[in-house]
Design a protein around this motif. Structure first.
Motif, PDB file in Angstrom:
ATOM      1  N   ILE B 303       6.071  81.962 -20.954  1.00  0.00           N
ATOM      2  CA  ILE B 303       7.442  82.433 -20.790  1.00  0.00           C
ATOM      3  C   ILE B 303       8.174  81.394 -19.947  1.00  0.00           C
ATOM      4  O   ILE B 303       7.638  80.948 -18.931  1.00  0.00           O
ATOM      5  N   MET B 304       9.391  81.028 -20.350  1.00  0.00           N
ATOM      6  CA  MET B 304      10.153  80.088 -19.519  1.00  0.00           C
ATOM      7  C   MET B 304      11.568  80.610 -19.281  1.00  0.00           C
ATOM      8  O   MET B 304      12.275  81.002 -20.204  1.00  0.00           O
ATOM      9  N   SER B 305      11.956  80.615 -18.005  1.00  0.00           N
ATOM     10  CA  SER B 305      13.344  80.953 -17.662  1.00  0.00           C
ATOM     11  C   SER B 305      13.703  80.245 -16.371  1.00  0.00           C
ATOM     12  O   SER B 305      12.922  80.254 -15.415  1.00  0.00           O
ATOM     13  N   LEU B 306      14.857  79.624 -16.328  1.00  0.00           N
ATOM     14  CA  LEU B 306      15.284  78.962 -15.087  1.00  0.00           C
ATOM     15  C   LEU B 306      16.427  79.719 -14.415  1.00  0.00           C
ATOM     16  O   LEU B 306      17.223  79.138 -13.673  1.00  0.00           O
ATOM     17  N   GLY B 307      16.493  81.028 -14.680  1.00  0.00           N
ATOM     18  CA  GLY B 307      17.447  81.859 -13.951  1.00  0.00           C
ATOM     19  C   GLY B 307      18.859  81.780 -14.479  1.00  0.00           C
ATOM     20  O   GLY B 307      19.131  81.104 -15.482  1.00  0.00           O
ATOM     21  N   THR B 308      19.754  82.462 -13.781  1.00  0.00           N
ATOM     22  CA  THR B 308      21.133  82.593 -14.285  1.00  0.00           C
ATOM     23  C   THR B 308      22.017  81.424 -13.880  1.00  0.00           C
ATOM     24  O   THR B 308      23.051  81.190 -14.471  1.00  0.00           O
ATOM     25  N   LEU B 309      21.623  80.687 -12.813  1.00  0.00           N
ATOM     26  CA  LEU B 309      22.532  79.660 -12.294  1.00  0.00           C
ATOM     27  C   LEU B 309      22.581  78.402 -13.143  1.00  0.00           C
ATOM     28  O   LEU B 309      23.503  77.611 -13.047  1.00  0.00           O
ATOM     29  N   ILE B 310      21.534  78.221 -13.975  1.00  0.00           N
ATOM     30  CA  ILE B 310      21.518  77.031 -14.821  1.00  0.00           C
ATOM     31  C   ILE B 310      22.296  77.313 -16.092  1.00  0.00           C
ATOM     32  O   ILE B 310      21.916  78.185 -16.879  1.00  0.00           O
ATOM     33  N   LYS B 327       3.487  70.523 -28.334  1.00  0.00           N
ATOM     34  CA  LYS B 327       2.100  70.033 -28.395  1.00  0.00           C
ATOM     35  C   LYS B 327       1.065  71.096 -28.016  1.00  0.00           C
ATOM     36  O   LYS B 327      -0.142  70.857 -28.097  1.00  0.00           O
ATOM     37  N   LEU B 328       1.555  72.248 -27.494  1.00  0.00           N
ATOM     38  CA  LEU B 328       0.626  73.263 -26.990  1.00  0.00           C
ATOM     39  C   LEU B 328       0.183  74.222 -28.102  1.00  0.00           C
ATOM     40  O   LEU B 328       0.964  74.508 -29.021  1.00  0.00           O
ATOM     41  N   PRO B 329      -1.042  74.721 -28.020  1.00  0.00           N
ATOM     42  CA  PRO B 329      -1.459  75.727 -29.004  1.00  0.00           C
ATOM     43  C   PRO B 329      -0.835  77.105 -28.729  1.00  0.00           C
ATOM     44  O   PRO B 329      -0.833  77.973 -29.589  1.00  0.00           O
ATOM     45  N   GLN B 330      -0.314  77.285 -27.472  1.00  0.00           N
ATOM     46  CA  GLN B 330       0.313  78.557 -27.123  1.00  0.00           C
ATOM     47  C   GLN B 330       1.659  78.719 -27.835  1.00  0.00           C
ATOM     48  O   GLN B 330       2.233  77.744 -28.305  1.00  0.00           O
ATOM     49  N   LYS B 331       2.133  79.946 -27.891  1.00  0.00           N
ATOM     50  CA  LYS B 331       3.527  80.165 -28.288  1.00  0.00           C
ATOM     51  C   LYS B 331       4.381  80.186 -27.015  1.00  0.00           C
ATOM     52  O   LYS B 331       3.864  80.398 -25.910  1.00  0.00           O
ATOM     53  N   VAL B 332       5.685  79.971 -27.187  1.00  0.00           N
ATOM     54  CA  VAL B 332       6.577  79.891 -26.027  1.00  0.00           C
ATOM     55  C   VAL B 332       7.832  80.722 -26.272  1.00  0.00           C
ATOM     56  O   VAL B 332       8.409  80.669 -27.368  1.00  0.00           O
ATOM     57  N   ILE B 333       8.217  81.514 -25.268  1.00  0.00           N
ATOM     58  CA  ILE B 333       9.536  82.168 -25.319  1.00  0.00           C
ATOM     59  C   ILE B 333      10.368  81.537 -24.208  1.00  0.00           C
ATOM     60  O   ILE B 333       9.992  81.589 -23.037  1.00  0.00           O
ATOM     61  N   TRP B 334      11.468  80.923 -24.564  1.00  0.00           N
ATOM     62  CA  TRP B 334      12.261  80.108 -23.638  1.00  0.00           C
ATOM     63  C   TRP B 334      13.682  80.661 -23.581  1.00  0.00           C
ATOM     64  O   TRP B 334      14.381  80.677 -24.596  1.00  0.00           O
ATOM     65  N   PRO B 363       0.001  91.575 -21.909  1.00  0.00           N
ATOM     66  CA  PRO B 363      -1.333  90.961 -21.756  1.00  0.00           C
ATOM     67  C   PRO B 363      -1.470  89.606 -22.439  1.00  0.00           C
ATOM     68  O   PRO B 363      -2.409  88.864 -22.130  1.00  0.00           O
ATOM     69  N   LYS B 364      -0.571  89.244 -23.346  1.00  0.00           N
ATOM     70  CA  LYS B 364      -0.670  87.935 -24.000  1.00  0.00           C
ATOM     71  C   LYS B 364      -0.062  86.809 -23.159  1.00  0.00           C
ATOM     72  O   LYS B 364      -0.224  85.630 -23.497  1.00  0.00           O
ATOM     73  N   THR B 365       0.658  87.163 -22.106  1.00  0.00           N
ATOM     74  CA  THR B 365       1.352  86.135 -21.331  1.00  0.00           C
ATOM     75  C   THR B 365       0.361  85.343 -20.480  1.00  0.00           C
ATOM     76  O   THR B 365      -0.450  85.918 -19.772  1.00  0.00           O
ATOM     77  N   ARG B 366       0.448  84.019 -20.594  1.00  0.00           N
ATOM     78  CA  ARG B 366      -0.524  83.153 -19.920  1.00  0.00           C
ATOM     79  C   ARG B 366       0.066  82.393 -18.736  1.00  0.00           C
ATOM     80  O   ARG B 366      -0.643  82.029 -17.805  1.00  0.00           O
ATOM     81  N   ALA B 367       1.359  82.082 -18.802  1.00  0.00           N
ATOM     82  CA  ALA B 367       1.983  81.339 -17.695  1.00  0.00           C
ATOM     83  C   ALA B 367       3.487  81.576 -17.703  1.00  0.00           C
ATOM     84  O   ALA B 367       4.053  81.988 -18.732  1.00  0.00           O
ATOM     85  N   PHE B 368       4.107  81.316 -16.558  1.00  0.00           N
ATOM     86  CA  PHE B 368       5.549  81.521 -16.408  1.00  0.00           C
ATOM     87  C   PHE B 368       6.136  80.218 -15.887  1.00  0.00           C
ATOM     88  O   PHE B 368       5.759  79.747 -14.811  1.00  0.00           O
ATOM     89  N   VAL B 369       7.016  79.602 -16.685  1.00  0.00           N
ATOM     90  CA  VAL B 369       7.711  78.406 -16.214  1.00  0.00           C
ATOM     91  C   VAL B 369       9.027  78.887 -15.601  1.00  0.00           C
ATOM     92  O   VAL B 369       9.863  79.453 -16.306  1.00  0.00           O
ATOM     93  N   VAL B 385       0.686  86.620 -13.240  1.00  0.00           N
ATOM     94  CA  VAL B 385       0.890  85.496 -14.159  1.00  0.00           C
ATOM     95  C   VAL B 385       1.128  84.212 -13.355  1.00  0.00           C
ATOM     96  O   VAL B 385       2.069  84.140 -12.570  1.00  0.00           O
ATOM     97  N   PRO B 386       0.285  83.171 -13.529  1.00  0.00           N
ATOM     98  CA  PRO B 386       0.467  81.933 -12.760  1.00  0.00           C
ATOM     99  C   PRO B 386       1.766  81.228 -13.146  1.00  0.00           C
ATOM    100  O   PRO B 386       2.256  81.396 -14.262  1.00  0.00           O
ATOM    101  N   ILE B 387       2.281  80.438 -12.195  1.00  0.00           N
ATOM    102  CA  ILE B 387       3.623  79.865 -12.352  1.00  0.00           C
ATOM    103  C   ILE B 387       3.581  78.343 -12.431  1.00  0.00           C
ATOM    104  O   ILE B 387       2.858  77.692 -11.677  1.00  0.00           O
ATOM    105  N   VAL B 388       4.385  77.794 -13.352  1.00  0.00           N
ATOM    106  CA  VAL B 388       4.721  76.372 -13.313  1.00  0.00           C
ATOM    107  C   VAL B 388       6.148  76.328 -12.768  1.00  0.00           C
ATOM    108  O   VAL B 388       7.069  76.840 -13.400  1.00  0.00           O
ATOM    109  N   GLY B 389       6.317  75.761 -11.580  1.00  0.00           N
ATOM    110  CA  GLY B 389       7.604  75.855 -10.892  1.00  0.00           C
ATOM    111  C   GLY B 389       8.476  74.634 -11.082  1.00  0.00           C
ATOM    112  O   GLY B 389       8.007  73.506 -10.916  1.00  0.00           O
ATOM    113  N   LEU B 390       9.744  74.860 -11.413  1.00  0.00           N
ATOM    114  CA  LEU B 390      10.732  73.770 -11.511  1.00  0.00           C
ATOM    115  C   LEU B 390      11.902  74.114 -10.576  1.00  0.00           C
ATOM    116  O   LEU B 390      12.974  74.498 -11.036  1.00  0.00           O
ATOM    117  N   PRO B 391      11.702  73.979  -9.243  1.00  0.00           N
ATOM    118  CA  PRO B 391      12.729  74.426  -8.304  1.00  0.00           C
ATOM    119  C   PRO B 391      13.953  73.517  -8.313  1.00  0.00           C
ATOM    120  O   PRO B 391      13.836  72.317  -8.548  1.00  0.00           O
TER     121      PRO B 391
END
Lengths: 524, 524
Positions: B303-310, B327-334, B363-369, B385-391
C-alpha cells in the motif's frame, strides 16, 4: 474465503499464554506481607503458580497455604517485631513521662543501630542465598516467568537480574526513600521528602528544609547503605550494575499509592498506581458487632485502632482517651490490649481484634481514630470515613498529613494529648461537616477509575509475563552516569567552546590593537 | 434493616451525572481535525452535546454534522493548506532538481515567514474573540462543562480559563515543542527534541546537538512567540498567568502517543496516553479492491500513500517509483494524483482515495509506503504492517525514526531515491522477516492495554466533567517561578550560609593567630 485468510493471518496478534505463569515472590516480612498476600491470592485466583521465599523464623508468612508454596530458608528474616513494639512503648513512656532528652536520644540511637543491623542481616542474607549453589540451581530449574518483590530488601531484585527473569516491584519504599525518588525526576521544590512532614506547597524555609533532608538521605546512602551492597551487586550482576541502577532496571513498579492520596509529582511510564488495591466493600458484621453498631442510633460509632505495633498504651494515656470517649454521645469500638481503664464509659467496647474494613464500610461509622499506617488510611479513604490521627513512627505522620491537608482528618500529638484536647479533636471531626465531606470527595475520586487498582496490578503483572518483560516502558536514564544524565558534560563542553571563542576573539583583538598602535607609533 | 441504612447512607458515593455533558471544542483545522473528530463522535455517542468553534473559511470542519453543532466565526482559520501543498511541491522540485542551496534557503525563509504570519493570525483571533462581548456572553450562558482543544492554538485554553471551565487537551504539540516538554521534566540526555532526528540513546555529540536545538527552541519561544501572547494572556486571565502556565494549568492532557511508539520518558499524573485511539479493526473492502487484493496470491500487496499534503509528485520521481514497483512480484495500491507514469506496471493500481485502515488491516498487505504522518504510522503499527518511509516535513521523519529504530521499518531519502534504491529498500522490508516480526511485536504491545485508548480518553473526559476538573492530578510546579522550581534560590541561600560560616571561621582563626603571635612576640 477472505475471512479464513484473515483468521489464519492474524494469529500473530495472540500475545501468548499468561495463565499458569510461574511466579517467584521475595516478600518483606511484617506488615508489608499483608499487602503482598493480597497480590499473591489474586495471582493464585488467576491460575498462576506462586512460590514464596520465607525465613524459618517468619511468623507472618505461614509455611503452608492454599495460595502458594513456600521455599523456607534457614535464616533470620531481619524483621524484628518485638524490637519495634518495645521501641514504640518506650518512646511513648519517655515522651509522655519525664520527657528526658537524653533518654530520647539514646532510644533514637538504638533505632539507628537496629537499622544498621538490619542492613548487615540483609547483606548476610544475599551472600547466603547467592552462595547456595543448590538453591540457585533450583531457582534456575524452576524457570520462573517473573520475580515479584518488595524492594525494601534488595535480594529479590538481585535474584531476578541474576536469573534474567522479568522483575516487578510491589513498592512504596526503597533505600532511596519514597519509591519515586529512585526512578522519576523529583524536583525538591514541590516533591517533599518523606519524613519531612512537608506538603507539595512549601514556603522558602520549608524548601530549604526539604533540600537539607534530601541531602542527608543521600549522605546516608552514599556513605553507609550503598557501600554495603555495591560490592555484592557488582560481584553477582556484573560491573555495569550498581545498587541504584539495579532497582531502576526493574520492569514494573506497582506503587501502593494513587494521586488522590499522594501529592501529584512527575512519574514514569513503568510506574503503575495501585493505591487502595487492598480495599474492598464491607461484608456484613458478626451479629454482636452489628447490634452494637445499630444501638448507636443517629449518633453513630467511632472506630479506634493504633495498629499492630502498639502493644499496650501507657495506662495514663488509656485513661485520658477512655474518659474523653465516655463524654461522647457516639458509641466507640476500640481495638485495645492491656489493663481496662477505670474511666471507660458504657458507650465503649474494647476488642482484641476487629474486622476493620467491614467496620469502616458500615454506614453507622462516623470517624476513625488511627495511627496512620498506609493500609488503615487507604481503607478509611475508600470508605469515606474522616480520620483523627495519632501518628507514632515511620511514615505515619506523613500519611496522615496527606489526609489533613485535604481537610479530611486531623492530626493530634499523641505525646501531649489529654482528655480535653483529645475530646475536642474528636468532636471537631465529628461535628464539622467539612471533614466528612472532604473524605467522601476523596473517596469518590479514589474509586472513580477506569479499572479497579487490583485488576490493574494483575493486568500489568500478566502483561510482563506475556511479553517477557516491559523494556519498552523503561527509560534510558538508568544506563547513564550522573554527569551524562544531568548533561553536566555537555554544559562543560559548551562552556569550554564559548570560553575558547571569547579568548580567541580577545587575543585577536589585542594583537590587532597592538599592531595598530605600533603602526601609529611608527608613523608618529 | 442494616442494608437499607447502607443503601441510603452510601448515596454520596454516586459521583454525579456525566451523561449529557455540554462540551465546547476549539479544534485546529487541517489534519489535526481528523483526530479531534474521532473524539467528538465518541462524545456524541456517549450522549454529550458538542459545540465546535470553526472559521467561516474552514474546508475540513463542516458547518453541519449529525455529531455536533457549530459556532461559525467570520475570520480566517489560520490554516493554509494550499501554502503547505505548494511548499512541499517546491521543496521536492528543488531537492530533486538543481539542489540550489539559495532556493532552499529562500523556501525555508518563506516557511518561517508563514509561521510568523500564523502567529499573528492567532493573536488577531484571540483579540477578535475576546473582544466580542456578545460571543463571550453566549459562551457564558451555555454553561459548558468542559473545553476540549488542541493546544497548537492557544485560544481554547484562554477561553476555558476565562470561563473558569475545566480544560482538556487533545495534544501532541504545543509551541514548546512536543507536548511533554511543556509539562513534564524532560532530561535532555535521553529526551530528544522533536525535529532533532535523535533517539533516546544518544552519543555525546548527539546530546550536544539536542541541548543546542532545545536552546534554539527556547530562544524562539522567549523572543518571538511568548511576547506576542503574554500580554493577551495577562490582559484576559490576570497577571499571575503567563503563556506557559496557561497550558500547564490544563486539567488533562490526552496525548496522542503511547510508549510503544514514543521513547519512554518522564511523565505527569494528568497525562493520559491515547496513542492509536483512532485505530480500529479493518472493515471488509469494496468488491473490486478485495478482488485486487486476492489476485496478489502468496506475494501479497504493498500500500502506498504520501498523505493529503502532497499534491503531485515530481513526474520523474513518479516514474522511478512506478518502475521499481513494476519489478516486484507483489501487487501495489498507490494513492496517486497527477499524470500516470509511463513505467507503471500491470501490478499497480492507482487510486485517488483509499480506505487506508481497511487496507492496512487486510491479511494480504505486506508493506506500507508512507510519508510518516502520525495517523498512518499508528494505523500501520496497530495492524502490524512494516513501513517504507518517505518523510517530507514536520514530524514525519521523527515519527518514522521511532519505527525504524525498533526494526519495524526503513526510512528512505525522498530527495535522492531512484528506481534502484527504492526497489532495494522495499525489497528489504518485504523479504527480511525481522521488519514484519518487529512491527507485529509492536502491534501486540500496543494492543495489549487494560482499556482501549479511545475508551480511556472518554473515561477521563467524563471524569473531568463528573468532578468539575482534575486539580488533584496537577502538580504545583506551574505556580512557581523558574528559580524556585529549580531550587536555585535555595541553593544560593545554602551557598551563602556555607560561605558565611567559612568566612567567620577564617576571620576568627586569623584573629586568634594574630593574638597568639602578638603574645608570643611580647613574651619574647
Amino acid at each position: 474465503m477472505w475471512w479464513f485468510w484473515m483468521f489464519t493471518s492474524l494469529c500473530w496478534l495472540y500475545p501468548g499464554v499468561a495463565d499458569g505463569g510461574n511466579v517467584l515472590v521475595f516478600p518483606v516480612d511484617g506488615s508489608h506481607w499483608i499487602n503482598m498476600k493480597v497480590l499473591i491470592e489474586e495471582l493464585h485466583s488467576h491460575g498462576h503458580q506462586v512460590s514464596v521465599v520465607r525465613s524459618s523464623d517468619s511468623w507472618y508468612i505461614k509455611e503452608t497455604s492454599p495460595f502458594y508454596t513456600t521455599i523456607t530458608l534457614d535464616m533470620a528474616s531481619g524483621f524484628d517485631e518485638d524490637f519495634l513494639t518495645a521501641f514504640v512503648t518506650e518512646l511513648l513512656n519517655i515522651q509522655r513521662g519525664e520527657r528526658s532528652i537524653w533518654k530520647r536520644i539514646k532510644l533514637e540511637m538504638e533505632q539507628i543501630q537496629a537499622g544498621f543491623e538490619m542492613n548487615e542481616k540483609s547483606v548476610e542474607m544475599i551472600e547466603m542465598i547467592m552462595e547456595n549453589k543448590e538453591l540457585i540451581q533450583s531457582f534456575q530449574d524452576a524457570q520462573y516467568d517473573l520475580v515479584l518483590t518488595d524492594p525494601v530488601m534488595p535480594i529479590g531484585a538481585i535474584i531476578a537480574h541474576y536469573l534474567k527473569v522479568p522483575l516487578v516491584f510491589n513498592v512504596r519504599w526503597t533505600s532511596h526513600g519514597e519509591g519515586h525518588f529512585a526512578i522519576a525526576p523529583s524536583p525538591l521544590s514541590y516533591c517533599p521528602v518523606v519524613g519531612s512532614e512537608l506538603t507539595d506547597k512549601m514556603s522558602f524555609s520549608e524548601r530549604v528544609l526539604n533540600v537539607f533532608l534530601f541531602s542527608f538521605i543521600q549522605f546516608q546512602l552514599s556513605y553507609f547503605i550503598e557501600p554495603s551492597f555495591d560490592g555484592l551487586v557488582k560481584k553477582y550482576l556484573g560491573p555495569e550494575m550498581n545498587y541504584l541502577s539495579m532497582f531502576q532496571a526493574a520492569d514494573l513498579w506497582l506503587m501502593r499509592v494513587d494521586f488522590v492520596f499522594e501529592f501529584p509529582r512527575p512519574t514514569m511510564p513503568n510506574v503503575i498506581y495501585m493505591g487502595g488495591f487492598q480495599c474492598k466493600p464491607a461484608k456484613p458484621l458478626p451479629e454482636h458487632l452489628e447490634e452494637f453498631m445499630q444501638s448507636s442510633g443517629e449518633h453513630g460509632v467511632i472506630i479506634m485502632s493504633l495498629g499492630t505495633l502498639i502493644g499496650e498504651l501507657p495506662h495514663e494515656l488509656s485513661v485520658e482517651i477512655a474518659s474523653a470517649f465516655a463524654k461522647l454521645p457516639q458509641k466507640v469500638i476500640w481495638r485495645y490490649k492491656g489493663e481496662r481503664p477505670a474511666t471507660l464509659g458504657n458507650n465503649t467496647l474494647l476488642v482484641e481484634w476487629m474486622p476493620q474494613n467491614d467496620l469502616l464500610g458500615h454506614p453507622k461509622t462516623r470517624a476513625f481514630v488511627a495511627h496512620g499506617g498506609t493500609n488503615g488510611v487507604q481503607e478509611a479513604m475508600y470508605h469515606g470515613v474522616p480520620i483523627v490521627g495519632l501518628p507514632l513512627i515511620f511514615d505515619q505522620r506523613d500519611n496522615l498529613l496527606r489526609i489533613e491537608v485535604r481537610g479530611a482528618g486531623k492530626i493530634m500529638d499523641v505525646f501531649t494529648i489529654n482528655e480535653g484536647i483529645f475530646y475536642e479533636g474528636v468532636q471537631a471531626v465529628l461535628t464539622e461537616p467539612s471533614y466528612r465531606e472532604n473524605m467522601q470527595r476523596l473517596s469518590r475520586l479514589h474509586r472513580d477509575k477506569p479499572i479497579a487498582p487490583l485488576d490493574n496490578a494483575l493486568f500489568w503483572i500478566e502483561f510482563v509475563m506475556r511479553h517477557k518483560g516491559a523494556a519498552h516502558l523503561r527509560t534510558q536514564s538508568y544506563r547513564m552516569p550522573w554527569y551524562s544524565y544531568h548533561s553536566v558534560d555537555v554544559m562543560l563542553f559548551l562552556a569550554a567552546v564559548v570560553l575558547t571563542v571569547m579568548v580567541t576573539i580577545f587575543i585577536s583583538l589585542k594583537c590587532l590593537c597592538s599592531v595598530c598602535l605600533k603602526k601609529k607609533t611608527k608613523n608618529d
